[in-house]
Design a protein around this motif. Structure first.
Motif, mmCIF file in Angstrom:
data_model
loop_
_atom_site.group_PDB
_atom_site.id
_atom_site.type_symbol
_atom_site.label_atom_id
_atom_site.label_comp_id
_atom_site.label_asym_id
_atom_site.label_seq_id
_atom_site.Cartn_x
_atom_site.Cartn_y
_atom_site.Cartn_z
ATOM 1 N N SER A 137 34.388 88.870 43.014
ATOM 2 C CA SER A 137 35.789 89.156 42.750
ATOM 3 C C SER A 137 36.043 88.979 41.264
ATOM 4 O O SER A 137 35.266 88.331 40.566
ATOM 5 C CB SER A 137 36.686 88.185 43.529
ATOM 6 O OG SER A 137 36.439 86.861 43.102
ATOM 7 N N GLY A 138 37.102 89.577 40.778
ATOM 8 C CA GLY A 138 37.418 89.443 39.363
ATOM 9 C C GLY A 138 37.192 90.741 38.625
ATOM 10 O O GLY A 138 36.337 91.544 38.980
ATOM 11 N N LEU A 153 31.672 84.552 44.075
ATOM 12 C CA LEU A 153 30.522 85.292 44.559
ATOM 13 C C LEU A 153 30.309 85.016 46.043
ATOM 14 O O LEU A 153 30.386 83.856 46.486
ATOM 15 C CB LEU A 153 29.269 84.881 43.784
ATOM 16 C CG LEU A 153 29.343 85.054 42.263
ATOM 17 C CD1 LEU A 153 28.117 84.428 41.607
ATOM 18 C CD2 LEU A 153 29.457 86.515 41.889
ATOM 19 N N VAL A 154 30.016 86.068 46.805
ATOM 20 C CA VAL A 154 29.770 85.936 48.237
ATOM 21 C C VAL A 154 28.519 86.731 48.593
ATOM 22 O O VAL A 154 28.477 87.954 48.384
ATOM 23 C CB VAL A 154 30.962 86.446 49.064
ATOM 24 C CG1 VAL A 154 30.648 86.330 50.555
ATOM 25 C CG2 VAL A 154 32.226 85.672 48.722
ATOM 26 N N GLU A 155 27.523 86.039 49.123
ATOM 27 C CA GLU A 155 26.280 86.684 49.538
ATOM 28 C C GLU A 155 26.362 87.131 50.996
ATOM 29 O O GLU A 155 27.078 86.527 51.809
ATOM 30 C CB GLU A 155 25.080 85.740 49.402
ATOM 31 C CG GLU A 155 24.853 85.170 48.021
ATOM 32 C CD GLU A 155 25.505 83.819 47.834
ATOM 33 O OE1 GLU A 155 25.053 83.050 46.969
ATOM 34 O OE2 GLU A 155 26.479 83.529 48.565
ATOM 35 N N SER A 156 25.612 88.155 51.308
ATOM 36 C CA SER A 156 25.478 88.617 52.681
ATOM 37 C C SER A 156 24.161 89.352 52.822
ATOM 38 O O SER A 156 23.507 89.669 51.820
ATOM 39 C CB SER A 156 26.650 89.531 53.076
ATOM 40 O OG SER A 156 26.661 90.689 52.268
ATOM 41 N N LYS A 173 31.387 98.670 42.143
ATOM 42 C CA LYS A 173 31.626 97.989 43.416
ATOM 43 C C LYS A 173 31.584 96.470 43.275
ATOM 44 O O LYS A 173 31.657 95.750 44.271
ATOM 45 C CB LYS A 173 30.607 98.435 44.462
ATOM 46 C CG LYS A 173 30.699 99.904 44.828
ATOM 47 C CD LYS A 173 29.695 100.262 45.920
ATOM 48 C CE LYS A 173 29.831 101.716 46.328
ATOM 49 N NZ LYS A 173 28.843 102.093 47.390
ATOM 50 N N ASN A 174 31.425 95.992 42.044
ATOM 51 C CA ASN A 174 31.343 94.544 41.810
ATOM 52 C C ASN A 174 30.279 93.888 42.687
ATOM 53 O O ASN A 174 30.500 92.803 43.252
ATOM 54 C CB ASN A 174 32.703 93.862 42.050
ATOM 55 C CG ASN A 174 33.631 93.949 40.855
ATOM 56 O OD1 ASN A 174 33.405 94.751 39.948
ATOM 57 N ND2 ASN A 174 34.666 93.147 40.842
ATOM 58 N N SER A 207 20.793 92.184 33.868
ATOM 59 C CA SER A 207 21.713 92.176 32.732
ATOM 60 C C SER A 207 23.096 92.689 33.149
ATOM 61 O O SER A 207 23.284 93.201 34.248
ATOM 62 C CB SER A 207 21.154 93.048 31.607
ATOM 63 O OG SER A 207 21.103 94.405 32.026
ATOM 64 N N ARG A 208 24.031 92.575 32.242
ATOM 65 C CA ARG A 208 25.404 92.956 32.553
ATOM 66 C C ARG A 208 25.535 94.439 32.887
ATOM 67 O O ARG A 208 26.315 94.830 33.752
ATOM 68 C CB ARG A 208 26.315 92.586 31.393
ATOM 69 C CG ARG A 208 26.415 91.087 31.179
ATOM 70 C CD ARG A 208 27.360 90.720 30.060
ATOM 71 N NE ARG A 208 26.927 91.209 28.770
ATOM 72 C CZ ARG A 208 27.541 90.939 27.633
ATOM 73 N NH1 ARG A 208 28.627 90.165 27.634
ATOM 74 N NH2 ARG A 208 27.088 91.413 26.498
#
Length: 124
Positions: free
Chosen positions: A25-26, A4-7, A76-77, A52-53
């Motif tokens: 990612s993934g 996970l990458v925050e911005s 877009k994940n 939720s998912r």
């Protein structure tokens, strides 16, 4: 496993808005509940919002309800945290976290995967 990458963090005046992004990612991103948490200097990390998912269900903390919205785009994940009417007390490092479950947990200890955080500063 998910990375996970925050911005999207930054400096904003009180009353302003920011949109944080949490990019993952993934290939199994849609199997993860995603939460947003924040940690102010000298304070413990606290729950902000969870989704939720599928994105159909969300929950936000009382302190931000009516001002913050969480939503996701699984194509877009990415999970987003739209923050409006920001207050100086919203100043903190904001983290997204992933939990491989269908349960919308609000506890820090329930999440296995964390981003590095993005800083939000709200000036008065």
């Amino acid at each position: 496993q998910v990375q996970l990458v925050e911005s999207g963090g930054g400096l904003v005046q009180a009353g302003g808005s920011l949109r944080l992004s949490c990019a993952a990612s993934g290939r199994t991103f849609n199997q993860y509940v995603i939460g947003w948490f924040r940690q102010a200097p000298g304070k413990e990390r606290e729950f902000v919002a969870v989704i939720s998912r599928t994105g159909r269900n969300t929950y936000v903390a009382d302190s931000v309800r009516g001002r913050f919205t969480i939503f996701r785009d699984n194509a877009k994940n990415t999970v987003y945290l739209q923050m409006n009417s920001l207050k100086p007390e919203d100043t903190a490092d904001y983290y997204c976290a992933g939990d491989y479950t269908s349960v919308m947990n609000r506890e820090v200890s329930e999440y296995d995967y964390w981003g590095q955080g993005t800083q939000v500063t709200v000036s008065s």
